[in-house]
Design an enzyme around this catalytic site. Structure first.
Site, PDB file in Angstrom:
ATOM      1  N   SER A  66       0.835  -1.198   0.000  1.00 54.97           N
ATOM      2  CA  SER A  66       0.000   0.000   0.000  1.00 54.97           C
ATOM      3  C   SER A  66       0.873   1.252   0.000  1.00 54.97           C
ATOM      4  CB  SER A  66      -0.965  -0.061   1.184  1.00 54.97           C
ATOM      5  OG  SER A  66      -2.040   0.828   1.007  1.00 54.97           O
ATOM      6  N   ASP A  99      -5.444  -3.879  -2.616  1.00 52.40           N
ATOM      7  CA  ASP A  99      -4.473  -3.584  -1.566  1.00 52.40           C
ATOM      8  C   ASP A  99      -3.864  -4.842  -0.951  1.00 52.40           C
ATOM      9  OD1 ASP A  99      -3.336  -2.633   1.009  1.00 52.40           O
ATOM     10  OD2 ASP A  99      -4.318  -0.753   0.453  1.00 52.40           O
TER      11      ASP A  99
END
Length: 280
Positions: free
Chosen positions: A46, A158
């Site tokens: 991320s 993610d």
């Protein structure tokens, strides 16, 4: 011809997720730089992928700090029809490309790996090749908020869903000492101010336990408590940078000590060279 590895123990740093709070990663890298602790390997999930990817391609902590303090959701997103997500993060990829063009992961001066999640299968996907900007988009694609990034026929979101603090690839890459940075190491939740906060709270709650377990697999874990800062804007960029810097200064002494422990003795070096000579 096989490349000879240095006798010096190699340092791997795993930068975890945390949205805007990930600005603290930059302060940590700056503090470690000042102590001559430059990573030999970097992994990111991320926002950790964003910071790690740009840092590995030569962006200084100062440049990264100045870039991130200007960023917010509107800078890196655009509204889309909500079939798979509320926002597109195409602009996020463009931010990366404006900094390092169409750089490829495999060409990084510091070996890199990013973590993403295949939303169709739940598999962890380790990205070690291909365009950096696309890989970062995938790794930072918070499900429900951003539309998944399609890469080689896979819908990726993610990486925090499967490995928020991406420690495991560092062992495979050759790191002798692994340091994990958990941005949400000390977590407290507050009442959400809107739909994005609701989704982010739910996301963080879902991954909190696994993130702590993953971080504990590192030789050294840097746990930060940043819950008083927003996850969705960079209004407190300087404070976040300072929090990371302080944590990096404190961790640096321990990292140096652990690296020193892993330095081979003169006898071990001699024995290794003798064995190589006999095999030659």
């Amino acid at each position: 011809m096989q490349e000879k590895r240095s006798e010096k123990p190699r340092l791997g740093i795993a930068l975890g997720g945390g949205v805007a709070r990930g600005i603290a990663h930059i302060g940590i890298l700056k503090a470690l730089e000042e102590q001559d602790l430059i990573p030999d390997f970097l992994t990111g999930t991320s926002v950790g992928a964003f910071v790690g990817g740009l840092y590995a391609f030569g962006k200084t902590p100062e440049e990264l700090r100045d870039l991130t303090k200007k960023m917010n959701w509107l800078d890196v997103s655009r509204i889309t029809l909500p079939k798979y997500g509320l926002l597109s993060n195409d602009e996020f990829g463009k931010v990366v490309e404006r900094q390092i063009s169409d750089a490829q992961i495999e060409d990084s001066p510091i070996p890199l790996a990013f973590i993403a999640t295949d939303i169709s299968t739940g598999e962890r996907v380790v990205l070690k090749e291909g365009r950096v900007s696309t890989a970062i988009m995938a790794s930072a694609c918070i499900p429900g908020i951003f539309v998944p990034t399609t890469l080689e026929g896979r819908m990726l979101v993610d990486g925090s869903l499967v490995e928020s603090v991406p420690v495991s690839p560092l062992r495979e890459m050759g790191a002798d000492l692994v340091v994990g940075v958990n941005i949400d190491g000390v977590q407290n939740y507050s009442s959400p101010a809107g739909i994005v906060d609701v989704l982010l709270n739910a996301f963080s709650i879902a991954i909190e336990t696994s993130a702590k377990c993953q971080a504990q697999q590192a030789d050294i874990t840097i746990n930060l408590g940043l819950t008083k800062y927003s996850r969705t804007n960079a209004n407190h960029a300087w404070e976040l940078y300072a929090e990371g810097y302080r944590s990096g200064i404190l961790a640096g002494k321990k990292i140096q000590a652990e690296l020193e422990k892993r330095n081979p003795s003169p006898l071990a070096i001699w024995e290794k060279k003798f064995k190589e000579w006999r095999k030659a």
